[in-house]
Design a protein around this motif. Structure first.
Motif, PDB file in Angstrom:
ATOM      1  N   ASN A  71     108.360  91.295  32.815  1.00 38.30           N
ATOM      2  CA  ASN A  71     106.937  92.003  33.094  1.00 38.30           C
ATOM      3  C   ASN A  71     106.254  91.228  31.838  1.00 38.30           C
ATOM      4  N   LEU A  72     104.990  90.972  32.029  1.00 39.26           N
ATOM      5  CA  LEU A  72     104.304  90.263  31.085  1.00 39.26           C
ATOM      6  C   LEU A  72     102.776  90.980  31.015  1.00 39.26           C
ATOM      7  N   ARG A  73     102.469  90.957  29.678  1.00 37.91           N
ATOM      8  CA  ARG A  73     101.039  91.264  29.191  1.00 37.91           C
ATOM      9  C   ARG A  73     100.368  90.325  29.137  1.00 37.91           C
ATOM     10  N   VAL A  81      93.236  92.737  29.675  1.00 35.48           N
ATOM     11  CA  VAL A  81      94.538  92.041  30.017  1.00 35.48           C
ATOM     12  C   VAL A  81      95.089  92.321  31.171  1.00 35.48           C
ATOM     13  N   TYR A  82      96.043  91.492  31.775  1.00 39.70           N
ATOM     14  CA  TYR A  82      96.407  91.706  32.931  1.00 39.70           C
ATOM     15  C   TYR A  82      97.870  91.853  33.024  1.00 39.70           C
ATOM     16  N   TRP A  83      98.613  92.785  33.714  1.00 43.73           N
ATOM     17  CA  TRP A  83      99.974  93.382  33.853  1.00 43.73           C
ATOM     18  C   TRP A  83     100.564  92.762  34.850  1.00 43.73           C
ATOM     19  N   ALA A  84     101.405  91.424  34.756  1.00 41.24           N
ATOM     20  CA  ALA A  84     102.183  90.883  35.785  1.00 41.24           C
ATOM     21  C   ALA A  84     103.630  91.301  35.737  1.00 41.24           C
ATOM     22  N   THR A  85     104.026  91.748  36.856  1.00 40.46           N
ATOM     23  CA  THR A  85     105.351  92.276  36.852  1.00 40.46           C
ATOM     24  C   THR A  85     106.264  91.375  37.545  1.00 40.46           C
ATOM     25  N   SER A  86     107.635  91.426  36.955  1.00 39.91           N
ATOM     26  CA  SER A  86     108.893  90.714  37.766  1.00 39.91           C
ATOM     27  C   SER A  86     108.351  89.236  38.091  1.00 39.91           C
TER      28      SER A  86
END
Length: 102
Positions: A71-73, A81-86
Motif C-alpha cells: 500500500n502506497l501513499r 496525496v493518492y492511496w494506491a493499495t496492493s
C-alpha cells in the motif's frame, strides 16, 4: 535489492483509472467553488495527472502474499496525496519501482 518496508520511498506509475480519480477530485473542488470561499477547507488541488506519470510514494504497508504487494501513499504535485493499495513492483502503470541512484 532492497526489501520493501514501511517508510521507504519508491516511484509509482499512475494508471488511467488512478489519473481519472485524482483529476475528478481536483475538478470537484473547483466546481463546488469551495476553493473560493476561504473557509479553511483543504481540498484536492494540483496539476493535471496523466496515465503513466510517475510520482514518489511512501510504502505504508507490505503484504506478503504469493507476490509481495504494498500500500502506497503517493505524493502528488499538489496539496493532496493518492492511496494506491496492493501494488506490485514493476515497470507498467499501476506498479512501483525503486528509484535509480546515479
Amino acid at each position: 535489492m532492497p526489501q520493501p518496508t514501511p517508510g521507504r520511498t519508491v516511484l509509482y506509475r499512475v494508471t488511467e483509472s488512478d489519473a481519472s480519480d485524482i483529476n475528478r477530485r481536483r475538478k470537484d473542488i473547483h466546481e463546488s467553488r469551495s476553493a473560493d470561499s476561504r473557509t479553511g477547507f483543504v481540498g484536492h488541488v494540483g496539476n493535471h495527472v496523466t496515465a503513466g506519470d510517475t510520482f514518489p510514494a511512501v510504502i505504508v504497508r507490505v503484504w506478503n502474499e504469493t507476490t509481495v504487494t504494498c500500500n502506497l501513499r503517493v505524493l502528488l504535485d499538489g496539496t493532496d496525496v493518492y492511496w494506491a493499495t496492493s501494488r506490485a513492483e514493476g515497470t507498467e502503470p499501476g506498479t512501483w519501482a525503486w528509484p535509480v541512484i546515479s
